[in-house]
Design a protein around this motif. Sequence first.
Motif, short mmCIF file in Angstrom:
data_model
loop_
_atom_site.label_atom_id
_atom_site.label_comp_id
_atom_site.label_asym_id
_atom_site.label_seq_id
_atom_site.Cartn_x
_atom_site.Cartn_y
_atom_site.Cartn_z
N THR A 1 -37.73 69.01 47.55
CA THR A 1 -38.69 67.91 47.63
C THR A 1 -39.25 67.77 49.03
OG1 THR A 1 -37.42 66.78 45.91
CG2 THR A 1 -39.05 65.47 47.10
N MET A 2 -38.41 68.01 50.03
CA MET A 2 -38.90 67.97 51.41
C MET A 2 -39.93 69.06 51.66
SD MET A 2 -35.70 67.02 53.85
CE MET A 2 -34.87 65.43 53.72
N ILE A 3 -39.66 70.25 51.17
CA ILE A 3 -40.61 71.35 51.34
C ILE A 3 -41.93 71.01 50.66
CG2 ILE A 3 -41.08 73.76 50.75
CD1 ILE A 3 -38.02 74.22 50.97
N TYR A 4 -41.85 70.47 49.46
CA TYR A 4 -43.06 70.09 48.72
C TYR A 4 -43.87 69.03 49.45
CZ TYR A 4 -45.68 67.30 45.34
OH TYR A 4 -46.65 66.56 44.72
N ASN A 5 -43.18 68.05 50.04
CA ASN A 5 -43.86 66.95 50.70
C ASN A 5 -44.41 67.32 52.08
OD1 ASN A 5 -43.80 64.26 49.22
ND2 ASN A 5 -41.70 64.93 48.93
N ILE B 1 -44.95 70.62 53.46
CA ILE B 1 -45.62 71.90 53.74
C ILE B 1 -47.08 71.73 54.18
CG2 ILE B 1 -46.35 72.36 51.34
CD1 ILE B 1 -45.60 75.35 51.94
N PRO B 2 -47.82 70.71 53.70
CA PRO B 2 -49.18 70.52 54.26
C PRO B 2 -49.18 70.25 55.76
CG PRO B 2 -48.95 69.31 52.20
CD PRO B 2 -47.59 69.77 52.58
N PHE B 3 -48.12 69.64 56.27
CA PHE B 3 -48.02 69.36 57.69
C PHE B 3 -47.77 70.62 58.50
CE2 PHE B 3 -47.01 65.30 55.72
CZ PHE B 3 -47.78 64.42 56.48
N MET B 4 -47.39 71.69 57.83
CA MET B 4 -47.26 72.99 58.50
C MET B 4 -48.55 73.79 58.38
SD MET B 4 -45.25 75.05 60.20
CE MET B 4 -43.56 74.51 59.92
N ILE B 5 -49.18 73.73 57.21
CA ILE B 5 -50.38 74.54 56.97
C ILE B 5 -51.55 74.07 57.81
CG2 ILE B 5 -52.08 75.22 55.23
CD1 ILE B 5 -49.87 75.05 53.14
N MET B 6 -51.82 72.79 57.82
CA MET B 6 -53.05 72.28 58.42
C MET B 6 -53.11 72.45 59.94
SD MET B 6 -54.61 71.80 55.75
CE MET B 6 -56.13 71.41 56.62
N PRO B 7 -52.05 72.18 60.71
CA PRO B 7 -52.14 72.44 62.16
C PRO B 7 -52.36 73.91 62.49
CG PRO B 7 -50.31 70.99 61.69
CD PRO B 7 -50.79 71.49 60.36
#
Length: 268
Positions: free
Chosen positions: A139-143, A145-151
């Motif tokens: 659930t942490m990965i799902y929540n 992962i956008p914070f990793m992709i976008m930067p």
Amino acid sequence: MKFKQFSRKYLSIPYGIFMAVFIVLPLIILFLYSFAENQQDGSLSFSFTFENFKQVFSSTNLIMLKRSFKVGIITTLVCLVAGYPIALILNNSTFKYKSVIVMLFMIPMWVNFLIRTLATKSAFNALGIPLGGFAVTFTMIYNYIPFMIMPIYNTMQKIDKCLFEGASDLGAGPFKTLLKVTLPLSLPGVLSGITMVFMPSITTFAIANIMSNNKYSLVGDYIQNEALNAANFNVASAISLIILIVIGISMFVVNKYDKDGSAAGGMM
């Protein structure tokens, strides 16, 4: 010119008051509670002690801290391994509606955090997957992962395309260009993504509570229990101060490699 300077000076006063009351003052109170003796009524004692920090690093709490950092490291590594290729594909894509794909990654973030987590729990229950450590990490990965992709994607977008053309003219293939050009120049985004994923993943308490039925506690759960349930504000303040120091060090490292602040605006 004098009128403009006068206006700017006084327009900054409300912001200064807001920072003093809601940022500086709470940090001072947190610091005082961290080094004060615990009072049963929750009042602030002015006697100086390190007992709160000793309790944070007790043998029982060390297990919880190790578990929190383990979950945080796994979540961050999976998000990085999965997120970097996605950001690279988005950056190199010539698809006309690439912005739509980027938006699809952002749409889940518009849904309330707790609703997404509860929906994930419902999916696990429907599939018969037991709740626990795996469910919390997933659930942490799902929540996050956008914070990793976008930067990372935001940083890649700012890389001068002429550098890739120059690398190709000098005989570098796609893989060598990735290692010698893309990866070093996207490092600020990577560091920003790591910070934005790692720190929330070790301090969250909602995901751990919901996805393990209160059987899998992390640092965030410990702070909540000490501050709210046990009314031990001093120990809760001590571990919060430690987390703030770690966040401060992380931000210092990110800012050192991200001179123009491009990575920090990845989620904006």
